[in-house]
Design an enzyme around this catalytic site. Sequence first.
Site, PDB file in Angstrom:
ATOM      1  N   PRO A  13       0.793  -1.232   0.000  1.00  0.00           N
ATOM      2  CA  PRO A  13       0.000   0.000   0.000  1.00  0.00           C
ATOM      3  C   PRO A  13       0.827   1.284   0.000  1.00  0.00           C
ATOM      4  O   PRO A  13       1.843   1.376   0.680  1.00  0.00           O
ATOM      5  CB  PRO A  13      -0.832  -0.103   1.285  1.00  0.00           C
ATOM      6  CG  PRO A  13      -0.056  -1.018   2.160  1.00  0.00           C
ATOM      7  CD  PRO A  13       0.591  -2.015   1.235  1.00  0.00           C
ATOM      8  N   ASN A  14       0.316   2.216  -0.763  1.00  0.00           N
ATOM      9  CA  ASN A  14       0.845   3.587  -0.885  1.00  0.00           C
ATOM     10  C   ASN A  14       2.095   3.690  -1.750  1.00  0.00           C
ATOM     11  O   ASN A  14       2.541   4.799  -2.039  1.00  0.00           O
ATOM     12  CB  ASN A  14       1.103   4.217   0.499  1.00  0.00           C
ATOM     13  CG  ASN A  14      -0.184   4.489   1.244  1.00  0.00           C
ATOM     14  OD1 ASN A  14      -1.077   5.158   0.715  1.00  0.00           O
ATOM     15  ND2 ASN A  14      -0.313   3.958   2.447  1.00  0.00           N
ATOM     16  N   ARG A  21       5.286  12.281  -3.095  1.00  0.00           N
ATOM     17  CA  ARG A  21       5.338  12.784  -1.718  1.00  0.00           C
ATOM     18  C   ARG A  21       6.574  12.200  -1.026  1.00  0.00           C
ATOM     19  O   ARG A  21       7.082  11.164  -1.434  1.00  0.00           O
ATOM     20  CB  ARG A  21       4.103  12.332  -0.911  1.00  0.00           C
ATOM     21  CG  ARG A  21       2.773  12.821  -1.420  1.00  0.00           C
ATOM     22  CD  ARG A  21       2.421  14.189  -0.836  1.00  0.00           C
ATOM     23  NE  ARG A  21       1.051  14.588  -1.185  1.00  0.00           N
ATOM     24  CZ  ARG A  21       0.663  15.030  -2.373  1.00  0.00           C
ATOM     25  NH1 ARG A  21       1.542  15.113  -3.346  1.00  0.00           N
ATOM     26  NH2 ARG A  21      -0.577  15.397  -2.583  1.00  0.00           N
ATOM     27  N   TYR A  26      11.693   8.471   0.592  1.00  0.00           N
ATOM     28  CA  TYR A  26      11.538   7.416  -0.410  1.00  0.00           C
ATOM     29  C   TYR A  26      12.191   7.731  -1.761  1.00  0.00           C
ATOM     30  O   TYR A  26      12.117   6.905  -2.678  1.00  0.00           O
ATOM     31  CB  TYR A  26      10.051   7.103  -0.609  1.00  0.00           C
ATOM     32  CG  TYR A  26       9.394   6.602   0.660  1.00  0.00           C
ATOM     33  CD1 TYR A  26       9.816   5.412   1.244  1.00  0.00           C
ATOM     34  CD2 TYR A  26       8.381   7.317   1.286  1.00  0.00           C
ATOM     35  CE1 TYR A  26       9.249   4.945   2.416  1.00  0.00           C
ATOM     36  CE2 TYR A  26       7.791   6.856   2.452  1.00  0.00           C
ATOM     37  CZ  TYR A  26       8.229   5.680   3.012  1.00  0.00           C
ATOM     38  OH  TYR A  26       7.666   5.219   4.173  1.00  0.00           O
ATOM     39  N   ASN A  77       7.986  -5.932  -1.193  1.00  0.00           N
ATOM     40  CA  ASN A  77       7.916  -4.749  -0.320  1.00  0.00           C
ATOM     41  C   ASN A  77       6.454  -4.624   0.086  1.00  0.00           C
ATOM     42  O   ASN A  77       5.649  -4.036  -0.638  1.00  0.00           O
ATOM     43  CB  ASN A  77       8.390  -3.492  -1.043  1.00  0.00           C
ATOM     44  CG  ASN A  77       8.414  -2.281  -0.107  1.00  0.00           C
ATOM     45  OD1 ASN A  77       7.876  -2.340   1.003  1.00  0.00           O
ATOM     46  ND2 ASN A  77       9.041  -1.198  -0.543  1.00  0.00           N
ATOM     47  N   ALA A  80       3.423  -0.983   4.693  1.00  0.00           N
ATOM     48  CA  ALA A  80       2.941  -0.974   6.085  1.00  0.00           C
ATOM     49  C   ALA A  80       2.429  -2.342   6.533  1.00  0.00           C
ATOM     50  O   ALA A  80       2.495  -2.666   7.732  1.00  0.00           O
ATOM     51  CB  ALA A  80       1.856   0.089   6.245  1.00  0.00           C
ATOM     52  N   GLU A 101      12.750  -9.871   1.211  1.00  0.00           N
ATOM     53  CA  GLU A 101      11.995  -8.715   1.722  1.00  0.00           C
ATOM     54  C   GLU A 101      12.804  -7.451   1.445  1.00  0.00           C
ATOM     55  O   GLU A 101      13.996  -7.397   1.774  1.00  0.00           O
ATOM     56  CB  GLU A 101      11.776  -8.889   3.230  1.00  0.00           C
ATOM     57  CG  GLU A 101      11.075  -7.712   3.888  1.00  0.00           C
ATOM     58  CD  GLU A 101      10.895  -7.914   5.391  1.00  0.00           C
ATOM     59  OE1 GLU A 101      11.150  -9.026   5.911  1.00  0.00           O
ATOM     60  OE2 GLU A 101      10.504  -6.928   6.054  1.00  0.00           O
ATOM     61  N   HIS A 103      12.844  -3.072   1.564  1.00  0.00           N
ATOM     62  CA  HIS A 103      12.285  -1.767   1.935  1.00  0.00           C
ATOM     63  C   HIS A 103      13.191  -0.687   1.371  1.00  0.00           C
ATOM     64  O   HIS A 103      14.421  -0.788   1.482  1.00  0.00           O
ATOM     65  CB  HIS A 103      12.180  -1.621   3.456  1.00  0.00           C
ATOM     66  CG  HIS A 103      11.284  -2.668   4.045  1.00  0.00           C
ATOM     67  ND1 HIS A 103       9.922  -2.610   3.921  1.00  0.00           N
ATOM     68  CD2 HIS A 103      11.573  -3.820   4.691  1.00  0.00           C
ATOM     69  CE1 HIS A 103       9.400  -3.688   4.488  1.00  0.00           C
ATOM     70  NE2 HIS A 103      10.373  -4.429   4.958  1.00  0.00           N
ATOM     71  N   ARG A 110      13.941   4.327  11.760  1.00  0.00           N
ATOM     72  CA  ARG A 110      12.677   5.072  11.806  1.00  0.00           C
ATOM     73  C   ARG A 110      11.872   4.697  13.069  1.00  0.00           C
ATOM     74  O   ARG A 110      12.434   4.173  14.020  1.00  0.00           O
ATOM     75  CB  ARG A 110      11.914   4.831  10.499  1.00  0.00           C
ATOM     76  CG  ARG A 110      12.736   5.272   9.267  1.00  0.00           C
ATOM     77  CD  ARG A 110      11.991   5.076   7.977  1.00  0.00           C
ATOM     78  NE  ARG A 110      10.788   5.903   7.932  1.00  0.00           N
ATOM     79  CZ  ARG A 110       9.790   5.732   7.063  1.00  0.00           C
ATOM     80  NH1 ARG A 110       9.844   4.741   6.171  1.00  0.00           N
ATOM     81  NH2 ARG A 110       8.745   6.514   7.083  1.00  0.00           N
TER      82      ARG A 110
END
Length: 145
Positions: A13-14, A21, A26, A77, A80, A101, A103, A110
Amino acid sequence: MSDDKLVLVLNGPNLNRLGKREPAIYGSQTLADLEALCVKTGEELGLEVSFRQTNHEGEMLEWLHEAADNGYPVVLNSAAWTHYSIAVGDACAQLTAPLIEVHLSNVHQREAFRHHSFVSAHAKAVIAGLGPYGYVAALEFIAAA
Ligand code: CA2
């Protein structure tokens, strides 16, 4: 290209918001840029990359089931969902080919809620903080495996 060279590169998601943004976290590349990078890397490595993104958890689960049923390697990825979805973790547990995995950001630098992953226990490796190169490294590993 034969099915045994297929790799699913799955994004949660996102991530369709990449490049629009939060470039400080990112980067400035869009999802389309990331897809082009993965497809090009796959071509160079002799892999067929199926690059996908969804904002719907059920769709992600179905893609992971597809990978489990067909023995496809996965670069994941899960965004969330990584941090709270037992369902995504349970689907990852069914995979038999390598799961990497990835990211974009270094989740360990973070917020604390990003430090736990329901995916990592089922992954061959975890790459975090290398930006888009993390996807390239994951594909290189899969090609060499
Ligand atoms: O660093 C990563 O790749 C993450 O998986 C990205 C997720 C985040 O929840 C994970 O903790 C780490 C967030 C993806 C959202 O991407 C955006 C991109 C641009 C603008 C807004 C969100």
